[in-house]
Design an enzyme around this catalytic site. Structure first.
Site, PDB file in Angstrom:
ATOM      1  N   LYS A  44     -37.635   8.333  13.407  1.00 53.09           N
ATOM      2  CA  LYS A  44     -36.240   8.268  12.979  1.00 53.09           C
ATOM      3  C   LYS A  44     -35.260   8.710  14.057  1.00 53.09           C
ATOM      4  O   LYS A  44     -34.053   8.507  13.909  1.00 53.09           O
ATOM      5  CB  LYS A  44     -36.045   9.083  11.704  1.00 53.09           C
ATOM      6  CG  LYS A  44     -36.904   8.662  10.536  1.00 53.09           C
ATOM      7  CD  LYS A  44     -36.771   7.231  10.095  1.00 53.09           C
ATOM      8  CE  LYS A  44     -35.383   6.852   9.671  1.00 53.09           C
ATOM      9  NZ  LYS A  44     -35.379   5.627   8.820  1.00 53.09           N
TER      10      LYS A  44
HETATM   11  C1  LIG Z   1     -42.529   9.923   7.851  1.00 57.81           C
HETATM   12  C2  LIG Z   1     -41.829   8.611   7.763  1.00 57.81           C
HETATM   13  N1  LIG Z   1     -42.542   7.486   7.890  1.00 57.81           N
HETATM   14  C3  LIG Z   1     -41.970   6.277   7.794  1.00 57.81           C
HETATM   15  C4  LIG Z   1     -40.615   6.141   7.573  1.00 57.81           C
HETATM   16  C5  LIG Z   1     -40.043   4.752   7.396  1.00 57.81           C
HETATM   17  O1  LIG Z   1     -39.193   4.339   8.420  1.00 57.81           O
HETATM   18  P1  LIG Z   1     -38.017   3.332   8.125  1.00 57.81           P
HETATM   19  O2  LIG Z   1     -36.901   4.092   7.475  1.00 57.81           O
HETATM   20  O3  LIG Z   1     -37.624   2.831   9.480  1.00 57.81           O
HETATM   21  O4  LIG Z   1     -38.506   2.252   7.228  1.00 57.81           O
HETATM   22  C6  LIG Z   1     -39.833   7.290   7.441  1.00 57.81           C
HETATM   23  C7  LIG Z   1     -38.396   7.164   7.170  1.00 57.81           C
HETATM   24  O5  LIG Z   1     -37.713   8.109   6.883  1.00 57.81           O
HETATM   25  C8  LIG Z   1     -40.449   8.551   7.553  1.00 57.81           C
HETATM   26  O6  LIG Z   1     -39.726   9.689   7.426  1.00 57.81           O
END
Ligand SMILES: Cc1ncc(COP(=O)(O)O)c(C=O)c1O
Length: 323
Positions: A44
């Protein structure tokens, strides 16, 4: 000299790691983009940086201003770091069900943290909606609005996607990732499809999320639930709109936990829960596609943020997930 100019210049350009045990198991190259190596510790950081710099370019964020966001944690952590590095204030609205480690980290980083009850998106008191209202009422502030703000997926189109293409020298057959906002999945899918429309782009979904059924049947429906944080959704966000989706794979928590401990014990990688869904789905996709393919996924964040849950045998047992 090879010197990075502060936190901001250190975001991105993460290594692509070959996951040996999973690659051997499937006869494919299973590769993980090491987003836990970003300076704020997660994927992020990229979205946070693009959102803030987009607001700066548009003249929306002025010196001394406040960045407000509703976040399950990692976006807030990225925003808080960047706000410190650039001289802004940061206000985070977070559901009270998120891990204590993430809440404590946000406070240590100097963000103002407001905990709200975890209620579904349709409820006006959902954390995302609260953050929009708080930002609208505050002078000299922006709402990062990561779910709808396309600066999020642009970050992944211009950086994560481009890096994966360059690092594999264009030899990528499959891309699979779970979605929270969808920024990572959509940005990377769009970039890879623009280079080669044959790259198979697959959504990974935990239980309790509606996207698997959406891809399979066109209807958003969910069943069960998941211990993972930051992923899964019951709506199509602005960042997911128009993203190419060839298929979806659902991974349950039992498989997620098995994968997490294989990553720890056989790969030496201490990972967060969403990585178990991503790598589990990469293995499933490799099995579908057959040996000889290169499958890329994301290693979103490290395990330290989930020490008291995913790495606590008693907590796991209380969820029926004894290892
Ligand atoms: C630990 C974790 N994995 C995956 C994601 C997913 O990413 P995206 O928001 O780009 O879909 C997030 C998003 O906050 C996250 O905190």
């Amino acid at each position: 000299m090879d010197i990075k100019n502060g936190f901001v210049a250190t975001v991105g350009n993460t290594p692509l790691i070959r996951l040996k045990s999973f690659s051997e198991e499937t006869g494919c190259e299973i590769l993980g983009k090491a987003e836990f190596l970003n300076p704020g510790g997660s994927v992020k950081d990229r979205a946070a940086l693009y959102i803030i710099e987009d607001a700066e370019k548009k003249g929306l964020l002025k010196p001394g201003g406040t960045v407000v966001e509703g976040t399950a944690g990692n976006t807030g952590i990225g925003l808080a770091h960047i706000c410190n590095a650039k001289g802004y204030k940061c206000l985070i609205i977070i559901p009270e069900t998120q891990s204590q480690e993430k809440i404590d980290t946000l406070r240590t980083l100097g963000a103002e943290v407001r905990l709200v009850p975890a209620v579904p998106y349709k409820n006006p008191n959902n954390y995302v909606k609260v953050s929009g209202r708080v930002a609208a009422e505050m002078e000299n502030s922006i709402w990062a609005n990561q779910f709808e703000n396309l600066a999020n997926r642009n970050a992944h189109y211009e950086t994560t996607g481009a890096e994966i293409w360059a690092q594999t020298e264009g030899k990528v057959d499959g891309w699979v990732a779970a979605t929270g906002t969808g920024g990572t999945y959509a940005g990377v899918s769009m970039y890879l499809k623009d280079q080669n429309p044959k790259v198979r782009c697959v959504v990974a979904d935990p239980m309790g999320s509606g996207l698997y059924s959406y891809v399979k049947t066109g209807e958003i429906k969910s069943s069960g639930n998941s211990i993972t944080e930051g992923i899964g959704n019951s709506r199509i966000t602005g960042n997911m709109e128009g993203a190419p989706i060839d298929d979806a794979i659902q991974i349950d928590d039992q498989e997620c936990v098995r994968v997490i401990y294989q990553l720890l014990n056989q790969e030496g990688l201490f990972m967060g829960g969403s990585v178990g869904i991503n790598v589990g789905a990469a293995v499933a996709l490799a099995k579908q596609m057959g040996p000889g393919h290169t499958i890329v996924t994301v290693l979103c964040d490290g395990g330290g943020r989930y020490q008291s849950r995913l790495y606590n045998p008693e907590w796991l047992a209380s969820k029926g997930l004894a290892i």
